[in-house]
Design a protein around this motif. Structure first.
Motif, mmCIF file in Angstrom:
data_model
loop_
_atom_site.group_PDB
_atom_site.id
_atom_site.type_symbol
_atom_site.label_atom_id
_atom_site.label_comp_id
_atom_site.label_asym_id
_atom_site.label_seq_id
_atom_site.Cartn_x
_atom_site.Cartn_y
_atom_site.Cartn_z
ATOM 1 N N ASP A 137 13.197 34.308 36.199
ATOM 2 C CA ASP A 137 13.324 34.799 37.571
ATOM 3 C C ASP A 137 12.159 35.700 37.960
ATOM 4 O OD1 ASP A 137 15.613 33.409 38.006
ATOM 5 O OD2 ASP A 137 16.967 35.096 37.613
ATOM 6 N N ASP A 138 11.429 36.203 36.983
ATOM 7 C CA ASP A 138 10.272 37.056 37.273
ATOM 8 C C ASP A 138 9.007 36.247 37.542
ATOM 9 O OD1 ASP A 138 11.596 39.613 36.842
ATOM 10 O OD2 ASP A 138 11.761 38.962 34.766
ATOM 11 N N LEU A 139 9.138 34.953 37.571
ATOM 12 C CA LEU A 139 8.006 34.079 37.909
ATOM 13 C C LEU A 139 8.303 33.338 39.209
ATOM 14 C CD1 LEU A 139 7.225 32.364 34.460
ATOM 15 C CD2 LEU A 139 6.333 34.521 35.355
ATOM 16 N N LEU A 140 7.258 33.030 39.951
ATOM 17 C CA LEU A 140 7.390 32.241 41.176
ATOM 18 C C LEU A 140 6.366 31.115 41.163
ATOM 19 C CD1 LEU A 140 7.631 35.142 43.799
ATOM 20 C CD2 LEU A 140 9.533 33.808 42.860
ATOM 21 N N PHE A 141 6.723 30.033 41.819
ATOM 22 C CA PHE A 141 5.778 28.922 41.947
ATOM 23 C C PHE A 141 4.898 29.084 43.172
ATOM 24 C CE2 PHE A 141 8.641 26.734 39.049
ATOM 25 C CZ PHE A 141 7.722 26.084 38.234
ATOM 26 N N LEU A 142 3.674 28.639 43.076
ATOM 27 C CA LEU A 142 2.764 28.580 44.218
ATOM 28 C C LEU A 142 2.837 27.165 44.789
ATOM 29 C CD1 LEU A 142 -0.295 30.424 42.641
ATOM 30 C CD2 LEU A 142 1.401 31.379 44.208
ATOM 31 N N GLY A 143 3.731 26.976 45.732
ATOM 32 C CA GLY A 143 3.837 25.669 46.359
ATOM 33 C C GLY A 143 2.535 25.311 47.063
ATOM 34 N N ALA A 144 2.302 24.004 47.206
ATOM 35 C CA ALA A 144 1.037 23.556 47.796
ATOM 36 C C ALA A 144 0.996 23.805 49.299
ATOM 37 C CB ALA A 144 0.847 22.072 47.513
ATOM 38 N N SER A 145 -0.194 24.122 49.781
ATOM 39 C CA SER A 145 -0.409 24.273 51.231
ATOM 40 C C SER A 145 -1.699 23.543 51.606
ATOM 41 C CB SER A 145 -0.510 25.747 51.608
ATOM 42 O OG SER A 145 0.698 26.407 51.327
ATOM 43 N N MET A 146 -2.816 24.275 51.546
ATOM 44 C CA MET A 146 -4.111 23.700 51.898
ATOM 45 C C MET A 146 -4.889 23.299 50.646
ATOM 46 S SD MET A 146 -5.985 23.162 54.664
ATOM 47 C CE MET A 146 -5.792 24.417 55.939
ATOM 48 N N SER A 147 -4.939 24.222 49.696
ATOM 49 C CA SER A 147 -5.779 23.978 48.529
ATOM 50 C C SER A 147 -5.120 23.020 47.528
ATOM 51 C CB SER A 147 -6.108 25.312 47.835
ATOM 52 O OG SER A 147 -4.928 26.047 47.594
ATOM 53 N N ARG A 148 -3.845 22.854 47.628
ATOM 54 C CA ARG A 148 -3.147 21.827 46.845
ATOM 55 C C ARG A 148 -2.358 20.955 47.810
ATOM 56 N NH1 ARG A 148 -2.353 22.810 41.062
ATOM 57 N NH2 ARG A 148 -4.208 23.975 40.455
ATOM 58 N N TYR A 149 -2.082 19.724 47.409
ATOM 59 C CA TYR A 149 -1.490 18.731 48.288
ATOM 60 C C TYR A 149 -0.091 18.386 47.785
ATOM 61 C CZ TYR A 149 -1.648 14.546 51.269
ATOM 62 O OH TYR A 149 -1.405 13.591 52.224
ATOM 63 N N PRO A 150 0.944 18.701 48.542
ATOM 64 C CA PRO A 150 2.293 18.447 48.027
ATOM 65 C C PRO A 150 2.694 16.979 48.119
ATOM 66 C CG PRO A 150 2.423 19.378 50.223
ATOM 67 C CD PRO A 150 0.965 19.336 49.875
ATOM 68 N N LEU A 151 3.675 16.615 47.318
ATOM 69 C CA LEU A 151 4.233 15.264 47.422
ATOM 70 C C LEU A 151 5.446 15.300 48.357
ATOM 71 C CD1 LEU A 151 4.097 13.923 43.756
ATOM 72 C CD2 LEU A 151 2.354 13.868 45.539
#
Lengths: 451, 227
Positions: A56-70
């Motif tokens: 719980d002390d970690l979070l994900f960096l969801g994609a925006s501009m610099s990464r491309y989400p599926l």
């Protein structure tokens, strides 16, 4: 549970200006009082209860501009995993990386073991036997069954070894690394006693170390023996409780393990000393980077697979463990809860035995109202293995889908593509342990000096 | 000794090939293994009514998890000979290292020479007869079966023992936790005579043996357990 923590009592005490001690809080006072009354330390199951740095002390960096989400639910995100393809003729190929950790028949009822097998098989994953040997219920229901080779060697025989799909040599358990086991007499039914070659009704002690080898060099020879006996067909796992994880993983690999299982201190147990559960071992979060570093330095990361267990509760935990470098995870306590353990519908009965739904941890007493951690025939009969299996399968599906959802958001077409770069920490402790930067910085305590 | 049907030479044939041949389904007959050279895992996982003679010293876990087979080792054996044996017979015509017969569930292990520490550790039903001495912590946590020692026993014999019966002819350096000397009744004399006979010893004076077993004071954990 006592009534000493009733809210009205707390309110009254505060209104009188009384201040509770952080050192001698009420659980600590109660523990001292119980020890003074009985002369025996507290034994329980369920794993560590103290707050620890965790997923719980970690979070994900969801994609925006610099990464491309599926695209959610439309673009494929693979979940399968192959375990043990280093030496074994028949490695395990699982549909999901969420496996069921070793839990013994004896600690659990036969029907609970059957339910684990049913649930796991429905979603294409494995179960693991535990101390006490292999039951026909579990072998019959588990498509993929891992046979634990434990220090006690209770129920150990070559016929079952050959029936297994993988062998897991257990050196330690996250809840009690360095400790042996104790299955108290009240759970030793005629069947459990027979499987363990001991008299019915007596406490059964399990040794803390293997009787016929004494170190990593011997372990290498032991692994070779097990491979010879089974004609090199089955993957050999080595399971360690998380402590000196870096060195243990290296030694396990040198000894020839196909798979290393690292069980953090949030891992459960059927029964051991409370003081042991809470004060020995390191958190799962701290163990994973140590294990991955050891594998990477040996050039064996992803070649010797890493299974992580110890407090895995949901798909986010799965994804985080895999992003840190695990190939798969194992669940124990969460699987029991999914089956129906600590279910509120038994609230009255939990209270009748001095506990409460959500708090019951006296697995050693064998009086589990849910019929899961018991050998009492009447209690065990309450538990429906078909329904339990359905619930577990549902839970495993949810965990897998949750992990996929996160992975897609990070732009990953397979859970195994998750990587540490996808993570940040929200506490300095978690950042240092997990070796990912503190959120909003590029600072990893002890590793980088930046920002 | 009869002529074997097949002779394997471990100096020229890999161990894997030898064990694989001995695991063949429906196997019968007599086999010899030459030049083991202290190798590990020789003749492990056998599960057929065959006879195997190993000519030379073996390393760890020789005849491990044996079922049905009659194995004779014409030399010394390393750690864990006949570990977890289920049935059959293993005879060591020499000395054995530590943990001989560890966790063995059935069958008969005979060590004609001495056995080192932890002989019969966690044994679960096998019979073990040692012609000479055994080392310390022998029969540690032994659950079932019988251990016969024709010589002396080292320190901590039968520590934390469950239901295994131990017969020792010579001196015992010390007994382990919860292990006590017990009366030799008629049924025990009969049992001992049978074990000695099965191992090829027929001239021993049964009165020179002492029986040891569990005081059963550790069978239920209490604050009074002092160990």
């Amino acid at each position: 549970m006592s009534n000493e923590t009733a809210p009205d009592a707390t309110v009254s005490a505060a209104s009188w200006g009384l201040r509770e001690s952080a050192t001698f809080d009420r659980p600590t006072i109660a523990a001292i009082q119980k020890a003074a009354d009985t002369g025996i330390y507290d034994i329980r199951g369920w794993g560590a209860k103290r707050p620890l740095p965790h997923f719980d002390d970690l979070l994900f960096l969801g994609a925006s501009m610099s990464r491309y989400p599926l695209e959610g639910y439309r673009e494929r995100c693979g979940t399968d995993v192959v375990l043990g393809d280093r030496f074994a003729k028949y490695p395990l190929h699982l549909a999901t990386p969420v496996t069921i950790a070793g839990m013994s028949f004896g600690a659990l009822s036969g029907r609970a073991k059957e339910a684990l097998g049913r649930g796991a098989s429905e979603v294409g994953t494995s179960t693991t036997t535990g101390d006490g040997g292999m039951t026909p219920e579990e072998r019959g229901q588990s498509k993929h069954l891992v046979y634990q080779y434990l220090p006690s060697r209770y129920g150990m025989n070559p016929d079952d070894l050959r029936k297994a799909d993988a062998i897991e040599i257990v050196l330690g358990q996250g809840a009690k690394p360095g400790g042996g086991g104790m299955l108290l007499g009240q759970k030793i039914s005629e069947r459990v006693a027979g499987m363990r070659t001991l008299p019915q009704g007596i406490d059964q002690r399990s040794a803390s170390r293997h009787p016929d080898w004494t170190g990593p060099d011997d372990l290498a020879i032991k692994i070779a023996e097990l491979r010879e006996i089974t004609d090199w067909e089955k993957p050999v796992y080595v399971k360690v409780g998380a402590t000196r994880t870096y060195y243990d993983v290296k030694l396990a690999c040198h000894s020839g393990a196909d798979v290393v299982v690292v069980d953090g201190m949030q891992g459960g147990t059927a029964a051991t000393q409370d003081v042991f559960i809470e004060h020995v071992g390191i958190p799962t979060l701290a163990a994973i980077p140590q294990a991955v570093q050891a594998l990477q330095e040996l050039g064996l990361h992803r070649k010797v697979q890493l299974i992580v267990s110890g407090g895995i509760r949901n798909g986010a935990d799965v994804a985080k463990a895999m992003a840190l470098g695990a190939d798969a995870v194992a669940i124990g306590s969460a699987a029991l809860i999914a089956l129906g353990d600590n279910d509120p519908r038994y609230a009255a009965e939990y209270e009748a035995i001095g506990s409460a739904a959500g708090f019951y941890d006296d697995f050693q007493d064998g009086r589990d109202p849910a019929g899961i951690t018991t050998q009492d025939p009447e209690l065990a009969q309450r538990f429906d293995p078909v329904e339990g299996g359905r619930r577990l399968a549902n839970f495993l599906r949810v965990m897998t889908m949750e992990a996929q959802t996160i992975a897609r958001a990070c732009g990953k077409a397979h859970l195994q593509h998750l990587e540490p770069e996808d993570l940040v920490a929200i506490s300095i402790e978690a950042s240092a342990m997990a070796r990912v930067p503190l959120a909003g910085t590029d600072w990893i305590p002890g590793r980088t000096g930046g920002l | 000794m009869t002529t074997p049907d097949v002779t394997f030479d471990l100096s020229t044939t890999p161990l894997r090939a030898v064990n694989e041949a001995l695991h063949a389904p429906g196997l019968t007959g007599e086999f010899a293994i030459e030049h083991p050279a202290g190798g590990h895992s020789v003749a492990v996982g056998l599960d057929a009514p065959i006879k195997v003679d190993v000519h030379g010293h073996v390393g760890y876990y020789a005849a491990g998890m044996n079922q049905q087979a009659e194995v004779e080792i014409h030399g010394n054996a390393g750690t864990g000979v006949a570990e977890n044996m289920m049935s059959g017979t293993v005879v060591v015509h020499g000395n054995a290292s530590q943990s001989a017969g560890a966790t063995a569930h059935g069958g008969l292990l005979v060590v004609e020479g001495d056995a080192a520490a932890r002989c019969g550790i966690s044994m679960k039903g096998a019979d073990i007869v040692v012609g000479g001495d055994v080392g310390h912590s022998s029969a540690f946590m032994a659950q079932a079966g019988r251990l016969v020692v024709r010589g002396d026993a080292g320190e901590g014999l039968g520590d934390s023992i469950y239901e295994t019966r131990i017969y020792v002819r010579g001196r015992v350096a010390s007994l382990g936790a919860d292990c006590v000397a017990k009366e030799m009744r008629a049924e025990h004399r009969e049992e001992l005579a049978g074990l000695l006979k099965a191992a090829g010893y027929t001239d021993d004076d049964l009165d020179s043996y002492t029986r040891y077993g569990s005081a059963r004071s550790l069978y239920h954990f209490t604050a009074e357990n002092k160990y």
